[in-house]
Scaffold this motif. Structure first.
Motif, PDB file in Angstrom:
ATOM      1  N   LEU A 123      -5.842   3.628  -0.125  1.00 24.01           N
ATOM      2  CA  LEU A 123      -6.553   2.612  -0.914  1.00 24.01           C
ATOM      3  C   LEU A 123      -8.001   2.490  -0.453  1.00 24.01           C
ATOM      4  N   ASN A 124      -8.232   2.590   0.850  1.00 20.90           N
ATOM      5  CA  ASN A 124      -9.604   2.560   1.362  1.00 20.90           C
ATOM      6  C   ASN A 124     -10.392   3.780   0.905  1.00 20.90           C
ATOM      7  N   ALA A 125      -9.751   4.945   0.933  1.00 22.04           N
ATOM      8  CA  ALA A 125     -10.438   6.182   0.535  1.00 22.04           C
ATOM      9  C   ALA A 125     -10.814   6.168  -0.946  1.00 22.04           C
ATOM     10  N   LEU A 126     -10.071   5.416  -1.740  1.00 25.90           N
ATOM     11  CA  LEU A 126     -10.350   5.332  -3.175  1.00 25.90           C
ATOM     12  C   LEU A 126     -11.329   4.211  -3.524  1.00 25.90           C
ATOM     13  N   GLY A 127     -11.976   3.665  -2.513  1.00 28.43           N
ATOM     14  CA  GLY A 127     -13.001   2.669  -2.776  1.00 28.43           C
ATOM     15  C   GLY A 127     -12.675   1.280  -2.272  1.00 28.43           C
ATOM     16  N   GLY A 128     -11.716   1.165  -1.353  1.00 27.65           N
ATOM     17  CA  GLY A 128     -11.365  -0.147  -0.828  1.00 27.65           C
ATOM     18  C   GLY A 128     -10.603  -0.999  -1.826  1.00 27.65           C
ATOM     19  N   LEU A 129      -9.692  -0.383  -2.565  1.00 28.46           N
ATOM     20  CA  LEU A 129      -8.918  -1.108  -3.574  1.00 28.46           C
ATOM     21  C   LEU A 129      -7.989  -2.105  -2.889  1.00 28.46           C
ATOM     22  N   ARG A 130      -7.852  -3.292  -3.490  1.00 29.47           N
ATOM     23  CA  ARG A 130      -7.062  -4.341  -2.855  1.00 29.47           C
ATOM     24  C   ARG A 130      -6.104  -5.062  -3.803  1.00 29.47           C
ATOM     25  N   LYS A 144      11.142  -7.944  -1.689  1.00 28.33           N
ATOM     26  CA  LYS A 144      10.369  -9.044  -1.113  1.00 28.33           C
ATOM     27  C   LYS A 144       9.711  -8.686   0.220  1.00 28.33           C
ATOM     28  N   PRO A 145      10.437  -8.078   1.190  1.00 25.31           N
ATOM     29  CA  PRO A 145       9.770  -7.727   2.450  1.00 25.31           C
ATOM     30  C   PRO A 145       8.649  -6.712   2.272  1.00 25.31           C
ATOM     31  N   VAL A 146       8.812  -5.778   1.341  1.00 22.46           N
ATOM     32  CA  VAL A 146       7.760  -4.791   1.111  1.00 22.46           C
ATOM     33  C   VAL A 146       6.518  -5.480   0.566  1.00 22.46           C
ATOM     34  N   SER A 147       6.693  -6.351  -0.424  1.00 17.91           N
ATOM     35  CA  SER A 147       5.553  -7.083  -0.982  1.00 17.91           C
ATOM     36  C   SER A 147       4.872  -7.923   0.095  1.00 17.91           C
ATOM     37  N   ARG A 148       5.680  -8.574   0.941  1.00 20.69           N
ATOM     38  CA  ARG A 148       5.118  -9.420   1.989  1.00 20.69           C
ATOM     39  C   ARG A 148       4.296  -8.606   2.980  1.00 20.69           C
ATOM     40  N   GLY A 154      -3.531  -7.877   3.733  1.00 15.00           N
ATOM     41  CA  GLY A 154      -4.742  -8.127   2.960  1.00 15.00           C
ATOM     42  C   GLY A 154      -4.788  -7.432   1.621  1.00 15.00           C
ATOM     43  N   ILE A 155      -3.645  -6.969   1.140  1.00 14.14           N
ATOM     44  CA  ILE A 155      -3.568  -6.302  -0.158  1.00 14.14           C
ATOM     45  C   ILE A 155      -2.807  -7.221  -1.112  1.00 14.14           C
ATOM     46  N   ASP A 156      -3.427  -7.553  -2.240  1.00 15.32           N
ATOM     47  CA  ASP A 156      -2.810  -8.455  -3.209  1.00 15.32           C
ATOM     48  C   ASP A 156      -1.836  -7.688  -4.095  1.00 15.32           C
ATOM     49  N   VAL A 157      -0.581  -8.110  -4.103  1.00 14.56           N
ATOM     50  CA  VAL A 157       0.429  -7.527  -4.985  1.00 14.56           C
ATOM     51  C   VAL A 157       0.440  -8.345  -6.271  1.00 14.56           C
ATOM     52  N   ILE A 158      -0.198  -7.806  -7.303  1.00 12.72           N
ATOM     53  CA  ILE A 158      -0.334  -8.521  -8.577  1.00 12.72           C
ATOM     54  C   ILE A 158       0.990  -8.534  -9.333  1.00 12.72           C
ATOM     55  N   ALA A 159       1.725  -7.441  -9.252  1.00 12.30           N
ATOM     56  CA  ALA A 159       3.014  -7.329  -9.939  1.00 12.30           C
ATOM     57  C   ALA A 159       3.877  -6.355  -9.166  1.00 12.30           C
ATOM     58  N   ARG A 189      -3.768  -6.016 -16.106  1.00 17.87           N
ATOM     59  CA  ARG A 189      -5.213  -5.792 -16.243  1.00 17.87           C
ATOM     60  C   ARG A 189      -5.926  -5.870 -14.901  1.00 17.87           C
ATOM     61  N   GLU A 190      -5.505  -6.808 -14.031  1.00 19.10           N
ATOM     62  CA  GLU A 190      -6.199  -6.994 -12.747  1.00 19.10           C
ATOM     63  C   GLU A 190      -5.874  -5.912 -11.729  1.00 19.10           C
ATOM     64  N   VAL A 191      -4.829  -5.142 -11.972  1.00 20.79           N
ATOM     65  CA  VAL A 191      -4.386  -4.132 -11.011  1.00 20.79           C
ATOM     66  C   VAL A 191      -5.402  -2.996 -10.919  1.00 20.79           C
ATOM     67  N   GLU A 192      -5.790  -2.662  -9.686  1.00 17.90           N
ATOM     68  CA  GLU A 192      -6.742  -1.569  -9.457  1.00 17.90           C
ATOM     69  C   GLU A 192      -6.050  -0.237  -9.190  1.00 17.90           C
ATOM     70  N   ALA A 193      -4.846  -0.293  -8.655  1.00 12.38           N
ATOM     71  CA  ALA A 193      -4.080   0.919  -8.357  1.00 12.38           C
ATOM     72  C   ALA A 193      -2.602   0.561  -8.374  1.00 12.38           C
ATOM     73  N   ILE A 194      -1.789   1.546  -8.671  1.00 11.59           N
ATOM     74  CA  ILE A 194      -0.333   1.376  -8.606  1.00 11.59           C
ATOM     75  C   ILE A 194       0.167   2.134  -7.391  1.00 11.59           C
ATOM     76  N   VAL A 195       1.007   1.473  -6.609  1.00  8.28           N
ATOM     77  CA  VAL A 195       1.542   2.041  -5.369  1.00  8.28           C
ATOM     78  C   VAL A 195       3.061   2.109  -5.480  1.00  8.28           C
ATOM     79  N   GLN A 196       3.618   3.285  -5.259  1.00  2.28           N
ATOM     80  CA  GLN A 196       5.077   3.465  -5.231  1.00  2.28           C
ATOM     81  C   GLN A 196       5.511   3.735  -3.809  1.00  2.28           C
ATOM     82  N   VAL A 197       6.454   2.933  -3.314  1.00  2.00           N
ATOM     83  CA  VAL A 197       7.003   3.156  -1.986  1.00  2.00           C
ATOM     84  C   VAL A 197       8.440   3.652  -2.125  1.00  2.00           C
ATOM     85  N   GLY A 198       8.923   4.289  -1.059  1.00  2.00           N
ATOM     86  CA  GLY A 198      10.266   4.862  -1.080  1.00  2.00           C
ATOM     87  C   GLY A 198      10.204   6.370  -1.154  1.00  2.00           C
ATOM     88  N   THR A 199      10.543   7.045  -0.049  1.00  2.00           N
ATOM     89  CA  THR A 199      10.338   8.491   0.031  1.00  2.00           C
ATOM     90  C   THR A 199      11.411   9.304  -0.682  1.00  2.00           C
TER      91      THR A 199
END
Length: 249
Positions: A123-130, A144-148, A154-159, A189-199
């Motif tokens: 996220l930092n490499a892509l411009g400090g997306l938060r 819930k624990p992942v979002s927390r 310091g990263i806002d989980v919009i959805a 609309r407010e989301v700057e990037a989508i992050v998928q967790v889980g390998t």
């Protein structure tokens, strides 16, 4: 280091024994003269649908991960990817840092690469997306624990949206329609990037396709882990077909 294979870099990848997605996705991302070396973290395919089962999976991962990493330490590796998302997020930033130090002690001179470090770095490499939309492999219990963790970092989980995995192996049983619906669900609309967790979610190729129609970075867990391993070891080759992060060099 060998004159034939892995001349530029050797990467170790410690993968749960239930995971069928991380190895093929990371093999597809190998630059020239980089080799991957796999160790299995032996766990049972227990339920993720209740707290007792989820806690058992996490404890099994904690118990078995050091041995998997130790088995890689004599391969002359530059980095070892611990492809185990739950253990990276479950108890917060301080617990993650403690775990990272413990795994580093087992990895010899190799850098330990974990999702909880790789995703903020991306996220930092892509411009400090938060402001992110978060896709997890779990039911609500695991979401819930992942979002927390992200919020505490310091990263806002919009959805957020869970893919509903009921066991560790079942996480990979997703369809392209499931991945599409998940992207649409969190692409506010407010989301700057989508992050998928889980390998064990096979999303690396789909993430790149999704970027073309939403116009935002879509960070698939395995692609981000591999990017961070390469960059941490000084390799900046762009990798076609893996999205904005990899193609930017």
């Amino acid at each position: 280091m060998s004159n034939l294979l892995g001349k530029r870099l050797r990467i170790g990848i410690a993968i749960p024994s239930t995971n069928t997605s991380a190895q093929p996705e990371m093999d597809d991302m190998r630059p020239f003269d980089v080799t991957n070396h796999i160790a299995r973290i032996v766990i049972e395919d227990d339920s993720l649908a209740d707290e007792a089962g989820f806690n058992k999976v996490i404890q099994d991962i904690r118990r078995a991960t050091p041995d998997a990493i130790r088995s890689l330490r004599h391969c002359g590796l530059g980095a070892i990817i611990a492809a185990v998302s739950p253990d990276g997020y479950w108890e917060g930033q301080e617990a993650h840092e403690t775990l990272h130090r413990e795994l580093s002690a087992f990895g010899g001179d190799a850098k330990i690469i974990m999702s909880a470090d790789a995703i903020p770095a991306a996220l930092n490499a892509l411009g400090g997306l938060r402001r992110v939309g978060l896709i997890s492999p779990y039911l609500e219990l695991g979401d819930k624990p992942v979002s927390r963790f992200f919020t505490d970092s310091g990263i806002d989980v919009i959805a957020s949206h869970g893919l509903g995995g009921r066991t560790p192996s079942n996480i990979s049983d997703v369809t392209l329609a499931d991945l599409r619906d998940a992207v649409l669900a969190v692409n506010h609309r407010e989301v700057e990037a989508i992050v998928q967790v889980g390998t064990n979610v096979p999303m690396a190729a789909f993430a790149q396709m999704a970027e073309t129609w939403i116009g935002k970075p879509v960070l698939a867990n395995n692609a981000v882990l591999y990017w961070h391993a390469l960059r941490s070891c000084g390799i900046s080759d762009p990798i076609p077909g893996r999205g904005m992060l990899h193609e930017s060099g």
